[in-house]
Structure formats: structure tokens, C-alpha cells
Design a protein around this motif. Structure first.
Motif, mmCIF file in Angstrom:
data_model
loop_
_atom_site.group_PDB
_atom_site.id
_atom_site.type_symbol
_atom_site.label_atom_id
_atom_site.label_comp_id
_atom_site.label_asym_id
_atom_site.label_seq_id
_atom_site.Cartn_x
_atom_site.Cartn_y
_atom_site.Cartn_z
ATOM 1 N N TYR A 233 -30.349 -12.265 -23.141
ATOM 2 C CA TYR A 233 -28.933 -12.130 -22.803
ATOM 3 C C TYR A 233 -28.145 -11.580 -23.979
ATOM 4 N N ASN B 56 -25.199 -8.253 -25.180
ATOM 5 C CA ASN B 56 -24.597 -6.954 -24.902
ATOM 6 C C ASN B 56 -25.186 -5.979 -25.910
ATOM 7 N N ILE B 57 -25.738 -4.889 -25.442
ATOM 8 C CA ILE B 57 -26.451 -3.998 -26.360
ATOM 9 C C ILE B 57 -25.525 -3.361 -27.388
ATOM 10 N N LEU C 256 -29.885 -9.921 -27.062
ATOM 11 C CA LEU C 256 -30.053 -8.588 -26.492
ATOM 12 C C LEU C 256 -29.492 -7.492 -27.394
ATOM 13 N N GLY C 257 -28.413 -7.795 -28.121
ATOM 14 C CA GLY C 257 -27.832 -6.783 -28.999
ATOM 15 C C GLY C 257 -27.924 -7.112 -30.472
ATOM 16 N N ASN D 124 -27.146 -8.273 -19.354
ATOM 17 C CA ASN D 124 -26.138 -7.609 -20.183
ATOM 18 C C ASN D 124 -24.726 -7.960 -19.711
ATOM 19 N N THR E 67 -21.425 -7.093 -18.957
ATOM 20 C CA THR E 67 -20.962 -5.743 -18.658
ATOM 21 C C THR E 67 -19.451 -5.661 -18.523
ATOM 22 N N ASN F 64 -17.957 -2.261 -19.930
ATOM 23 C CA ASN F 64 -18.800 -1.317 -20.664
ATOM 24 C C ASN F 64 -18.612 0.092 -20.129
ATOM 25 N N THR G 118 -23.081 3.153 -21.676
ATOM 26 C CA THR G 118 -23.709 1.900 -22.092
ATOM 27 C C THR G 118 -24.496 1.280 -20.955
ATOM 28 N N VAL H 203 -28.633 0.601 -20.938
ATOM 29 C CA VAL H 203 -29.340 -0.672 -20.751
ATOM 30 C C VAL H 203 -30.188 -0.631 -19.481
#
Length: 345
Positions: free
Chosen positions: A94, A96-97, A105-106, A139, A141, A158, A162, A166
Motif C-alpha cells: 500500500y 502512493n508511487i 509502495l512509494g 495505490n 489515488t 493522481n 501516475t 502504477v
């Protein structure tokens, strides 16, 4: 693990469902011809004007027929073809990239993160070999913000680039993708349609976060208070996803609903399930194991909806020492029911 085989079966089934959902056709005699009742069709200016078509009513009738068809299939087989749950355990990373602070995740470089993820997936498969593990990326979003923005809704979506990036990560690594929504001072009714184009992809699913739903709390900024959603909001989301499934001949969607307090979700008994959407009530509170297990019992186990989920925090669960991040074996042996959705932040 690929779900292509079951997805293909579901496409065929939904094609039949869509055909059954079409409103029945009727025929009318041509001008001057006899109708079955002996009357003659009007001609020229005297022809009766056709009644206006209520397209919304027709669409709702078709969706209702489709829902009944889905219900009948689910009663025979337990779920619709292509359903992910309960035949798999979803394990997700989990965040946000575009953000190092929102989750694993990021937080780490892509390749490093996926190497770590591969190890976690192996741990879960070893802990319970009886059920296949399905990898997922989750993600955030639409994200609640610390400032109101131009429209005063305290949330930001996002960019298309983006989201597509993902999605490409997920497809590259054979993962499901969950798009998570923190509505801020907006509503799910206003925000979810923005994601419809992406949800038409069979590998894309949805998460909603009551913690950051503050439309009923004017003047409160995200993180000042814990937000709330009602059963009617969850039902709106279920119906929204069910329509996308039917219209696009997709396998069932998975919907995760975050929860770690009672007030985060009101009137849970009024949630109306639909076989086209699999609902996961997801305990995403952090802390030491006893606190997490108590929260799971109080807000997930004792207020059941359908399937259950559990979050593990790399940063917060292990603080302060000697607390630790629960292992897969601990989660599976100490929680009832055993969660079918596991998320790491």
C-alpha cells in the motif's frame, strides 16, 4: 498467480447476462396495415407521436434483471465465475508511487520494493499452502490534503500519467491494482466516477477510506478527526462497481472498506451485498499486536459484512520496542475469521 482462465469464463457468462438484460422488443404495423386487433396504423400527420422513452428507467430495469441473473448464478456456485475471493488470499503493498511517506509502495525504489514484496508473498504462501496467494498493489489515488484547494474539497487526484504508471507496474508483476479513495470534504458520489475509465480494466479494483471522509464535518481538516461513511455510501459504491461489471462483462470487483473504529462505518447491517462486488471490511489500525487483535475483533469480527482484511505497518507496528510486526503465522492463528486480504503499509 493469473486469474485469466476464470476471467474468460466470466466474460462468457456476463455476455449471456447482458443479453438477458436487454429490454424486450415489440413490433408495430406499418402505416395503413392492419394490426392484430383489427385497427389500422395512422398515416401522415395523424400518426400518433411516440411516447418519450425514459432511458434511466430502462437502464435501471436492465440492471435489475442483470442483478437477479447474477444472484441466481451465485446461489448455484457460491460466487460468480472469475471471483477472486474466497479462493485466493490477496496480499497487497500500500502507498502512493509518488510519495515516500504514505507507505511501502512509494517508499523504496521500484525494483527494491518488488524484491521485498516477492519475499513477503513467499512467507504468506508458506504460512497457508491451502490457498493461493494473489499479489496486489494498493495505490492511494484520490488523497485527502492538508489544504482545501480551489474548490474547498481537501483532496487531490493522481494524474493520468501516475495512474497509468502504477497500472503498468501491476501488469508487469501480475498484480491486482486497487485504487484507493480518500474523499476529504468531497463525496464518493462525486469522486468515484473519475475512476470509472480505469475500473473497466478487469485487474483494477477499489478501496474507500472512511477515515478521510469529512463531508459531514464542516471546517475539519484531514487528520484532525477520524471521518465516517454510512452504509448508504457503501451501497452506492457497490452499485457503482456492479454496473461497471455488468456493462463491461467483467469478473466481480473487490471493494475494500477501511475501518478501525465503530463510528468510521455507521449502520453496517444495512449494507446490501451484490455478487458482482466482493466486500472486504479491512482493519487498518496500527499498534502493538494486542491492540490490533482487539480492534479486529470489535469492528470486523463482531460486525461482519462479507470478507475480512488486516493491515500491517512496517513503521508503526514495531514501535515502541518490544512490539513487533505480526508474522503471517500469527495473523492466521490469532484472528478469526482468517483474513483473506492482507495489506502492508
Amino acid at each position: 498467480m493469473s486469474l485469466n482462465a476464470t476471467s474468460s469464463a466470466f466474460v462468457a457468462t456476463l455476455g449471456l447476462m447482458a443479453a438477458l438484460a436487454l429490454p424486450a422488443c415489440s413490433t408495430r404495423p406499418a402505416e395503413g396495415e392492419k394490426a392484430p386487433d383489427g385497427t389500422t396504423a395512422a398515416t401522415g400527420d395523424s400518426a400518433a407521436k411516440p411516447a418519450p422513452v425514459d432511458t434511466i428507467k430502462l437502464k435501471m430495469q436492465a440492471m435489475r434483471r442483470d442483478s437477479l441473473k447474477a444472484d441466481s448464478i451465485a446461489r448455484k456456485t457460491g460466487q460468480l465465475p472469475g471471483a477472486i475471493l474466497p479462493g485466493h488470499r490477496i496480499v497487497a503493498f500500500y502507498g502512493n508511487i509518488r510519495s515516500k511517506g504514505m507507505g511501502i509502495l512509494g517508499r523504496e525504489p521500484k525494483d527494491q520494493m518488488f524484491r521485498k514484496f516477492a519475499g513477503v508473498l513467499k512467507e504468506w504462501q508458506a504460512a497457508d499452502p491451502s490457498i493461493p496467494v494473489q499479489a496486489a498493489l494498493h495505490n492511494v489515488t484520490i488523497t485527502a490534503q492538508g489544504s482545501p484547494g480551489k474548490d474547498g474539497k481537501w483532496r487531490l487526484m493522481n494524474s493520468k500519467a501516475t495512474i497509468e504508471e502504477v497500472m503498468s507496474w501491476a501488469k508487469e508483476h501480475n498484480c491486482l491494482l486497487f485504487l484507493d479513495v480518500q474523499p476529504g470534504h468531497s463525496t464518493l458520489q462525486a469522486e468515484l466516477p473519475k475512476l470509472e475509465q480505469y475500473l473497466k480494466d478487469p485487474m483494477v479494483h477499489l478501496g474507500i477510506d472512511p477515515e478521510f471522509s469529512l463531508a459531514t464535518m464542516p471546517g475539519v481538516r484531514p487528520n484532525q478527526k477520524i471521518g465516517t461513511l454510512d452504509a448508504k455510501d457503501v451501497n452506492f459504491t457497490i452499485n457503482f462497481l456492479a454496473r461497471i461489471v455488468s456493462e463491461n462483462h467483467l469478473p466481480p470487483k473487490v471493494l475494500t472498506v477501511h475501518r478501525f473504529t465503530r463510528k468510521m462505518l455507521t449502520n453496517y447491517k444495512n449494507i446490501k451485498l451484490d455478487p458482482r462486488v466482493q466486500v472486504v471490511m479491512h482493519m487498518d489500525g496500527h499498534g502493538e499486536p494486542t491492540l490490533k487483535k482487539d480492534s479486529y475483533h470489535d469492528y470486523i469480527q463482531t460486525e461482519p459484512v462479507q470478507y475480512t482484511g488486516f493491515k500491517l505497518f512496517y513503521e508503526y507496528d514495531a514501535r515502541p520496542a518490544p512490539h513487533h510486526i505480526m508474522t503471517p503465522v500469527e495473523v492466521l492463528t490469532q484472528l478469526t475469521p482468517k483474513p483473506l486480504y492482507i495489506q502492508y503499509q
